[in-house]
Write a protein that holds these residues in place. Sequence first.
Motif, mmCIF file in Angstrom:
data_model
loop_
_atom_site.group_PDB
_atom_site.id
_atom_site.type_symbol
_atom_site.label_atom_id
_atom_site.label_comp_id
_atom_site.label_asym_id
_atom_site.label_seq_id
_atom_site.Cartn_x
_atom_site.Cartn_y
_atom_site.Cartn_z
ATOM 1 N N GLU A 89 7.557 -58.115 8.815
ATOM 2 C CA GLU A 89 6.463 -58.256 9.780
ATOM 3 C C GLU A 89 5.142 -57.796 9.184
ATOM 4 O OE1 GLU A 89 7.947 -56.149 13.160
ATOM 5 O OE2 GLU A 89 9.386 -57.733 13.654
ATOM 6 N N ARG A 90 5.177 -56.725 8.412
ATOM 7 C CA ARG A 90 3.942 -56.254 7.761
ATOM 8 C C ARG A 90 3.469 -57.242 6.695
ATOM 9 N NH1 ARG A 90 4.192 -49.749 6.839
ATOM 10 N NH2 ARG A 90 4.390 -49.174 9.027
ATOM 11 N N LEU A 91 4.428 -57.779 5.939
ATOM 12 C CA LEU A 91 4.066 -58.752 4.908
ATOM 13 C C LEU A 91 3.529 -60.027 5.541
ATOM 14 C CD1 LEU A 91 7.092 -58.357 2.469
ATOM 15 C CD2 LEU A 91 4.796 -57.434 2.195
ATOM 16 N N ASP A 92 4.145 -60.454 6.620
ATOM 17 C CA ASP A 92 3.708 -61.668 7.299
ATOM 18 C C ASP A 92 2.319 -61.483 7.911
ATOM 19 O OD1 ASP A 92 4.221 -64.354 8.189
ATOM 20 O OD2 ASP A 92 4.441 -63.525 10.213
ATOM 21 N N ASP A 93 2.023 -60.285 8.393
ATOM 22 C CA ASP A 93 0.717 -59.996 8.971
ATOM 23 C C ASP A 93 -0.398 -60.192 7.946
ATOM 24 O OD1 ASP A 93 -1.081 -59.084 11.004
ATOM 25 O OD2 ASP A 93 -1.102 -57.116 10.036
ATOM 26 N N ALA A 94 -0.103 -59.897 6.696
ATOM 27 C CA ALA A 94 -1.118 -60.020 5.644
ATOM 28 C C ALA A 94 -1.337 -61.462 5.197
ATOM 29 C CB ALA A 94 -0.738 -59.167 4.440
#
Length: 112
Positions: free
Chosen positions: A34-39
């Motif tokens: 989720e953090r990677l996708d947010d970026a």
Amino acid sequence: RYLPRIFRAWIASSELAPKALEERDWEGLRIVYERLDDATLAMPLYTSAVEGSRSTKRKKKSETQQQMAKAVDEYKVAVADLDKAINRKDANKAKKALDVTTSSLSTYRTLA
């Protein structure tokens, strides 16, 4: 605006993900995803912002912008692969995807 999201992705990819993968913590890897996708949304916007607001009006992008865009493309593919690997609980594919995200983010951060 964009840098905190990119930095959170870097921390998730380089520090949190290896530990979660080692422990086969799929819920932890989902948070990393989720953090990677947010970026993925912040990175192209920051690429445009690096050289000023008028940089998007030019037809030809600078070499730095082109390299950053290439790193973003590799990153997006690896994030999608990571999602598939997490859904299948495939540790080998997850490791490969995380290696690509970490190297792409490293390249991107160096260029930025």
